[in-house]
Design a protein around this motif. Structure first.
Motif, mmCIF file in Angstrom:
data_model
loop_
_atom_site.group_PDB
_atom_site.id
_atom_site.type_symbol
_atom_site.label_atom_id
_atom_site.label_comp_id
_atom_site.label_asym_id
_atom_site.label_seq_id
_atom_site.Cartn_x
_atom_site.Cartn_y
_atom_site.Cartn_z
ATOM 1 N N ASP A 96 1.004 -1.331 0.272
ATOM 2 C CA ASP A 96 -0.264 -0.090 -0.292
ATOM 3 C C ASP A 96 0.901 1.289 -0.139
ATOM 4 N N GLU A 100 1.133 4.128 -3.120
ATOM 5 C CA GLU A 100 0.596 5.183 -2.557
ATOM 6 C C GLU A 100 1.784 5.990 -2.757
ATOM 7 N N HIS A 101 3.061 6.096 -2.625
ATOM 8 C CA HIS A 101 4.473 6.915 -3.267
ATOM 9 C C HIS A 101 5.047 6.997 -4.713
ATOM 10 N N GLY A 104 0.472 7.437 -6.301
ATOM 11 C CA GLY A 104 -0.635 8.201 -5.213
ATOM 12 C C GLY A 104 -1.895 7.450 -6.183
ATOM 13 N N PRO A 105 -2.860 8.890 -6.302
ATOM 14 C CA PRO A 105 -4.217 9.012 -5.962
ATOM 15 C C PRO A 105 -4.557 8.778 -7.640
ATOM 16 N N ALA A 109 -3.693 3.834 -10.444
ATOM 17 C CA ALA A 109 -3.040 3.855 -9.411
ATOM 18 C C ALA A 109 -3.572 1.702 -9.071
ATOM 19 N N LYS A 113 -0.600 -0.824 -10.132
ATOM 20 C CA LYS A 113 -0.496 -1.891 -8.880
ATOM 21 C C LYS A 113 -0.769 -2.784 -8.872
#
Length: 233
Positions: A96, A100-101, A104-105, A109, A113
């Motif tokens: 996660d 996220e880094h 990001g959003p 994403a 992933k």
């Protein structure tokens, strides 16, 4: 894979291919103990290499996938201790956090992933951290850590004072190798002329175009509105 003996104690190892971020070049240091640094030869060759070499320790220079996903084989095929950069431990121990880094959003994403997991990312649960003050004198006293952030937050290079060698392990491919392997077109050597000439010319032009774009500041310079989306700056 290709092995190049640099000194009696240092061997540089290159994978057959570095396509799709699936592998990278690395080094083997034979000192008091055997140490592997960024030794990702790809999913097929890495397990056998670890079994053959039987390292006492492995070191990651940074968290990027091509330099880190091979660690999933280490605990399976050896008893080696895995050393990771202290400041990048969250990337290597939490999927996660990694997503996220890096993505990001943004809208990519979920795809990023899926790609990350498919590449073989697995959070580490057995490891030790190092930083610029760490020494490996009990295993490989020849190795001096040098902080070289930029490529990643705490990217690390390795200096061998006796040989006056500094080893950075994040690229490994020349411009010519990248073009030969393919920017847009793979297997160009299998295409007959004049199409082969055209495809090589196209890949060369595309490489030069992207290189020029990066030198001018990259996409961020032309589309500054994407900065807050990526949470990278």
């Amino acid at each position: 894979m290709k092995r190049t003996k640099i000194t009696d104690k240092i061997t540089y190892v290159e994978p057959n291919s570095m396509a799709n971020f699936s592998s990278c070049a690395g080094i083997i240091v034979q000192s008091k103990n055997k140490v592997m640094i960024d030794m990702n030869m790809g999913a097929k060759e890495t397990p056998g290499l670890i079994e053959q070499e039987k390292p006492d320790a492995v070191i990651l220079t940074h968290y990027h996938l091509d330099h880190s996903i091979w660690t999933r084989h280490v605990n399976t095929f050896s008893d080696a201790v895995i050393f990771i950069p202290e400041a990048e431990a969250p990337y290597l121990t939490s999927l996660d956090f990694f997503i996220e880094h890096t993505a990001g959003p943004s809208s990519i994403a979920e795809k990023w992933k899926a790609f990350t997991v498919n590449m073989g990312y697995k959070p580490l649960d057995r490891y030790e951290c190092y930083n610029e003050l760490t020494t490996f004198k009990d295993m490989a006293p020849e190795v001096v850590l040098v902080a070289t952030p930029g490529h990643s937050p705490s990217h690390t290079s390795f200096y061998f004072p006796d040989e006056k060698i500094i080893q950075r392990l994040e690229a490994g491919m020349t411009k010519q190798e990248i073009i030969r392997q393919g920017v847009f077109f793979l297997n160009k050597e299998k295409v007959s002329e004049p199409m082969s000439f055209f495809l090589n010319m196209w890949d060369t032009n595309m490489y030069n175009h992207h290189e020029a774009l990066i030198k001018e500041g990259g996409l961020m310079a032309f589309f500054p509105e994407i900065k807050p989306m990526l949470k990278l700056f």
